[in-house]
Design an enzyme around this catalytic site. Sequence first.
Site, mmCIF file in Angstrom:
data_model
loop_
_atom_site.group_PDB
_atom_site.id
_atom_site.type_symbol
_atom_site.label_atom_id
_atom_site.label_comp_id
_atom_site.label_asym_id
_atom_site.label_seq_id
_atom_site.Cartn_x
_atom_site.Cartn_y
_atom_site.Cartn_z
ATOM 1 N N ASP A 1 0.861 -1.169 0.000
ATOM 2 C CA ASP A 1 0.000 0.000 0.000
ATOM 3 C C ASP A 1 0.909 1.235 0.000
ATOM 4 O O ASP A 1 2.066 1.144 0.411
ATOM 5 C CB ASP A 1 -0.864 -0.050 1.267
ATOM 6 C CG ASP A 1 -1.832 1.108 1.356
ATOM 7 O OD1 ASP A 1 -2.354 1.509 0.305
ATOM 8 O OD2 ASP A 1 -2.064 1.610 2.467
ATOM 9 N N ASP B 1 -2.482 -0.859 5.776
ATOM 10 C CA ASP B 1 -2.960 -0.420 7.087
ATOM 11 C C ASP B 1 -4.456 -0.206 7.116
ATOM 12 O O ASP B 1 -5.058 -0.148 8.169
ATOM 13 C CB ASP B 1 -2.248 0.874 7.516
ATOM 14 C CG ASP B 1 -2.446 1.995 6.506
ATOM 15 O OD1 ASP B 1 -3.007 1.735 5.425
ATOM 16 O OD2 ASP B 1 -2.048 3.138 6.796
ATOM 17 N N ASP C 1 -7.347 -2.870 2.730
ATOM 18 C CA ASP C 1 -6.270 -3.837 2.468
ATOM 19 C C ASP C 1 -6.565 -5.225 3.029
ATOM 20 O O ASP C 1 -5.879 -6.184 2.699
ATOM 21 C CB ASP C 1 -4.952 -3.335 3.092
ATOM 22 C CG ASP C 1 -4.533 -1.992 2.540
ATOM 23 O OD1 ASP C 1 -4.554 -1.842 1.309
ATOM 24 O OD2 ASP C 1 -4.206 -1.092 3.322
#
EC number: 7.2.2.13
Length: 1014
Positions: A368, A708, A712
């Site tokens: 990410d 986070d 995700d």
Amino acid sequence: MGKSRGDKYRDATDGKKDAKKDLNELKQELAMDEHQISLDELYARLGTNPDTGLTSEQAKTRLDRDGPNALTPPKTTPEWVKFCKNMFGGFSLLLWIGAVLCFIAHGIPCWCAGEPYLYDNLYLGIVLAAVVVITGCFSYYQESKSSKIMESFAKLVPQYAVVIRGGQRIDAPAEALVVGDIIDVKFGDRVPADIRVIKASSFKVDNSALTGESEPQTRTAEYTNENPLETKNLAFFSTNAVEGTCRGVVVATGDRTVMGRIANLASGLEMGATPIAREIAHFIHIITGVAVFLGVTFFIIAFILGYYWLDAVIFLIGIIVANVPEGLLATVTVCLTLTAKRMASKNCLVKNLEAVETLGSTSTICSDKTGTLTQNRMTVAHMWFDNKIFEADTSDDQSTANYSRASSTWMALSRIAMLCNRAEFKPGEETNPVLKRECNGDASESALLKCVGLSIGGVTGYRTDKPKVAEIPFNSTNKYQVSVHQTDDGDERYLVVMKGAPERILDRCSTVLMEGQELHMDDQWRESFNNAYLELGGIGERVLGFCDLRLPADKFPRGFKFDIDEPNFPIEGMPFVGLMSMIDPPRAAVPDAVSKCRSAGIKVVMVTGDHPITAKAIAKGVGIISDGNKTVEDIAAERGVPVSQVNPREASACVVHGSDLRDMTPAQIDEILENHSEIVFARTSPQQKLIIVEGIQRMGAIVAVTGDGVNDSPALKKADIGVAMGITGSDVSKQAADMILLDDNFASIVTGVEEGRIIFDNLKKSIAYTLTSNIPEITPFLIFILADVPLPLGTITILCIDLGTDMVPAISLAYEEAEDIMKRMPRDPFRDKLVNERLISMAYGQIGMIQASGGFFVYFVIMAENGFWPSRLLGLRKQWDSPAINDVADSYGQEWTYTQRKRLEYTCHTAFFASIVIVQWTDLLICKTRKNSIYQQGMWNHHLTFGLFFETTLAIFLSYCPGLEHGLRMMPLRWTWWLPVLPFSVSIFIFDEVRKKFLRTLPPGNWVERETNY
């Protein structure tokens, strides 16, 4: 009537199909139209009133129907199941089978003869069972420690919400909200359900946990996009309101919210076995295969040689059990635990011990962007004024500023940034460095506040001296913010300051401030402005324009009533002052971490919900897209041709937009993954992140996913190893992950990869060391059957080696320093096994045979010194083991009683044991490295030095401690009987050093490497 078995089977099958269908439905993009229809139509559909809300009775009925507004907790594995997995899973099963076979071998003579011949097998069975129970409890304890840390993370659901019920504005528990409720949300609140915005005032939400966008998103009542995640009139459950106020109508609660769908998608995914679990299963198959093959072979041989069938069965069981490396389960568990502890000290919390090695096997990391690669903190990066671009100085002492802080244009620009700004430092932050202070307000405005706070200082006092008298808040239509201030600088005129989208600010300006002078805005200046705007925007920065104006005192005297709804003061014809651009900057350690990944053969793919331009800029900044590598768009721009005319395979880098990904088939996704070495996926939805991970796994890669946000979590769960952020990570992402980065730093992952690779290498070394002593333990039993000689090595003595002298040295190899591991390609999980045929060949066929030869040499030396030449020993077993015979003659005609013979036999057992310890000294040294010479590696592993000392001391203690001849049948040895095996020990060292020399000097793929490099 009860159901038939066929009906039950069909029901079970249908249930599985339904679960699969539900999961596939969850993987689809969000299908909802609550944001598209008119508000009146929505009120009618939901049966609610925008002014009075629902009645208490309506709310109760809906709450009973839909359930509480809370996410269903993820299914957790019961503690007893976790305990049983540790007790009976993987390697433990092999030891349990060994224990059962020992009890059977002990029980057969009891059953046939009424009393046991010896208690060795009973002792061995008890010890094996004890080993499994102790290591199982240890593994369970380690896992439960991690899960307790997990339970300590904060809860996700907000506690209370302001709701309109029966025309009354009340505080209600968030769990009691129902579809159709009218709620108010203000700055600082967490949105308590999915809502359609009815009206809003400067309302912004932080969607980073849900969509990955690092900037706060404006929310208004207008419908702007058919994609629910991108339209401005929806706010989602558990996102944070960072500015303004809003009234909305609840359109979804609990598991039916966008957040709930993602959480369900994550919990519905099946997790495959970890690579290390597959390796241990493969190892068990090999050991079991070898054990059964040897056992059956020698059972048949014993039968052919005329042994009684009962003796042959006991031989069969004995050989199978002798093949079981009793201490290896404990060694593997302790090695993984030590690495997990070492990783925890480096900010990697491992929830599952097996995940330690998985990270080392990783060949692709899907990361990410927001909060993982970047700091999740908007920062001013550049300013443009006086026709020049300046880099913002972020040092505390402003020592690196490349512009004059006394410049009148900079003073004007910083004045606007201070005054036309709603952000403020939180109380009590005055003593902290400016960049580390917490702020209330929009992330972009907080960045401006910190920038001018560093450069000018005294922001709070400056604002107090120049009070705000009127303000037009930023909105998505005007795209600017205006405020009017009194000043204390001797100028009685009001000051109007404005900031906003550069093109909108430019439209309202007729002059430009250059080095303190107000100049006419000409075409040349406009071209400079456009170039600067494009340059800053092109590197992914968010650019804002700034202008100000002094109002004439005669028209706007002190006390003038400013109208902000229909402005009665000029907001055009202003002097343009400059631009400031912001970005969520990369973490300092990330570029080096990405570079290490590349040299380790690990592909880093960025998967983010943020804008493609921003994503590409960060990818270039951290090295995910290397210098010189171009995307299709870059090549098209260079050639001056449309993108459609460029062959995608010409570009090594690729930026894929989520909207394009939505229409791609799995084959097209596979083509992108195959043909581009550097990939960025931008504007992706949670479902698409999951599809990307599945695509990479189809390519045969072992995938680690970092993230986070809630967005995700499905990908974290599906990945071979999910890595969540401990500080900024949502609870949903932490639950889905296998590992948690306690410092939220991508660089910690590289540390984890290194530790994972080290432990795989070191586990190989430990297993090679442990398995090697299997041969000198098994061969005495085989010779005992084939040559009919007195038993050279006893079962109890084997336990002293496996669970005594070998344990600490084997564990000490877990501390061995790495050889070139971060310069190698990731291991191929299908070819590079933890235990392969080359390791078995080296341990069993080469080093093990030298060790066995040394043991037999000592055995025959002691027997010969006591009068039994090898020729006399052949065929002597039956007489030797018979308690009824007390006159067995040796080679010189001396007669030996049963007690004397057994004392000599136990002395041989002890000597054989001592010889194994001595050859294992050298085996430990050669197992330190796989290719390096021991002279290159050095003896810096002090745990290994202690291991050598420990096994030697223990061997001496077991050999000479009074009383052990009764318990363990260990007899004191003459010091000369320790010496005959030394040449064998030295020959092992020379043999392996020569082998490693060939490995280092011969070309790759040489026969030595093919045959011996495990």
